[in-house]
Each structure stands twice: as C-alpha cells, then as structure tokens.
Design an enzyme around this catalytic site. Structure first.
Site, PDB file in Angstrom:
ATOM      1  N   HIS A   1      64.849  40.537   9.763  1.00 61.54           N
ATOM      2  CA  HIS A   1      63.525  41.071  10.100  1.00 61.54           C
ATOM      3  C   HIS A   1      63.422  41.415  11.588  1.00 61.54           C
ATOM      4  CE1 HIS A   1      59.068  41.407   9.783  1.00 61.54           C
ATOM      5  NE2 HIS A   1      59.183  41.110  11.069  1.00 61.54           N
TER       6      HIS A   1
ATOM      7  N   HIS B   1      54.669  44.482   8.826  1.00 67.40           N
ATOM      8  CA  HIS B   1      55.128  45.459   7.827  1.00 67.40           C
ATOM      9  C   HIS B   1      53.972  46.356   7.363  1.00 67.40           C
ATOM     10  CE1 HIS B   1      59.291  44.384   6.881  1.00 67.40           C
ATOM     11  NE2 HIS B   1      58.965  43.095   6.873  1.00 67.40           N
TER      12      HIS B   1
ATOM     13  N   GLU C   1      64.225  34.743   9.970  1.00 64.86           N
ATOM     14  CA  GLU C   1      64.885  35.711   9.088  1.00 64.86           C
ATOM     15  C   GLU C   1      65.797  36.609   9.929  1.00 64.86           C
ATOM     16  OE1 GLU C   1      61.688  37.878   7.295  1.00 64.86           O
ATOM     17  OE2 GLU C   1      60.859  36.130   6.279  1.00 64.86           O
TER      18      GLU C   1
ATOM     19  N   ASP D   1      63.091  45.359   7.596  1.00 63.09           N
ATOM     20  CA  ASP D   1      64.112  44.400   7.192  1.00 63.09           C
ATOM     21  C   ASP D   1      65.382  45.203   6.916  1.00 63.09           C
ATOM     22  OD1 ASP D   1      62.139  42.455   7.243  1.00 63.09           O
ATOM     23  OD2 ASP D   1      61.859  42.441   5.067  1.00 63.09           O
TER      24      ASP D   1
END
Length: 203
Positions: free
Chosen positions: A186, A112, A183, A119
């Site tokens: 993500h 990120h 996740e 996300d």
C-alpha cells in the site's frame, strides 16, 4: 462532504484510467475478483480502474524509474480507486474481527476513496509476480514493513524478499508515494490530512 459518484468518474478531468498508463504498469484489480482476503468480488461490477491524475502521473514516473534501473520489471496494480460504498461494504463484512485494523473507518474515509492510494506489487521479466514473502491482502505480521527485521532474523522472511520489497518501495518513494507500517503493498500519494480535507471523495 465534497464528493463525486463513481459513475461520473469517466467524464471527470481529474481522473485517469489505469489502462491508459504507461507500458510499465499492468493491472489486476483483485477486489473485482474472488482473489482477495474476503474471498469474493466486492466491486459488484463497478469500474474502479482509476486514479486521480496526480497519483496516476506519479505512478508512471515510478514505473519509468524501475524500468531504467531494472529492465523488464513492471508494476502490477492490485487496487486503486475504492469508492466509499465499497469501503463501507468491506467494513461491514469485517466488523467485529481483528481485520478492521487494516481498514480505514468509512466515516474518516480511506485514501483509496479519493483516488490517491494504490496497492501494487512487482512483475518479473517473465510476467510472474515477484515473491514478497507474503501475499497481497495477507493480513499477518509478515506483511508489515515495520516487522521486517524481526521476520528476517527469525527466518520468516529472506533477504531476497526484502530486496524485492526494497525495489518496490524505492520506485514508489522516488515518485513521491509513501508506504504504511502494516502493508508492504500500500502506498499513498499526498498528505492524508490534506487529501481528506481538500479532495472529493468518490462515493
């Protein structure tokens, strides 16, 4: 360390604003609000509505692919560029808890922080978030793609949840993104090793 300050992103030619992306992409940056797993804003007024150009271009491709096959559905971006200072803030707040397993160590750097991860979830034609079986930033095994079969078998997830996750995953993979095991929301763009080695980290 090759780096750039978040304050300089607006004039950097290799970054694009999320607001300037295609109509199939909505934005609701949860870390700019209290609606996240730490319960308060962690951006502290920083403008984080950016991605590197190659990731932003690919996100537009994912949205177009989804629109062609599922008209009315859109991508909803929940987090994109997360500067190193924000990653450090999150790490410091969660240090000593099991939740650090969901964060890249600040020394190594989150993808990120290079503007190469996003996300996101799906919006249905009425503009509502699609039910994925667990919420964004719900740090439980129900959010782990690598546990989906078990949760389906035990009733923790339904076939409908997996169908929606499958649509999100298919759109992102079609555009060159790849997910992670922990996740469902993500996705990285590009090879993590190469990203950390070759691209500037945003501080």
């Amino acid at each position: 360390m090759n780096s750039i300050r978040i304050e300089d992103i607006a004039t950097h030619p290799e970054f694009r604003r999320l607001d300037d992306l295609g109509h199939g992409i909505a934005v609701d940056l949860r870390y700019a609000t209290a609606d996240n797993f730490v319960g308060h804003s962690v951006y502290a007024g920083i403008d984080c509505a950016w991605l590197r150009r190659e990731a932003a271009d690919a996100l537009e491709q994912a949205a177009a692919w989804l629109h062609d096959r599922r008209p009315g559905y859109r991508l909803l971006v929940l987090d994109a560029l997360r500067p190193q200072r924000v990653q450090q803030r999150l790490w410091d707040e969660l240090q000593g808890t099991p939740l650090t397993m969901y964060l890249a160590h600040p020394e190594r750097g989150s993808i990120h922080s290079f503007g190469m991860a996003v996300d996101l979830t799906l919006l249905d034609p009425a503009g509502r978030e699609v039910d994925m079986g667990s919420g964004f930033d719900e740090m439980t095994l129900a959010s782990h793609p690598d546990h989906e079969a078990e949760h389906l078998a035990q009733g923790g997830l339904t076939a409908a949840h997996l169908v929606e996750r499958g649509w999100l995953r298919a759109a992102m993979r079609e555009a060159g993104f790849h997910g992670i095991a922990t996740e469902w929301w993500h996705f990285d763009f590009g090879d993590r090793v190469a990203v950390r080695r070759d691209l500037p980290r945003v501080l």
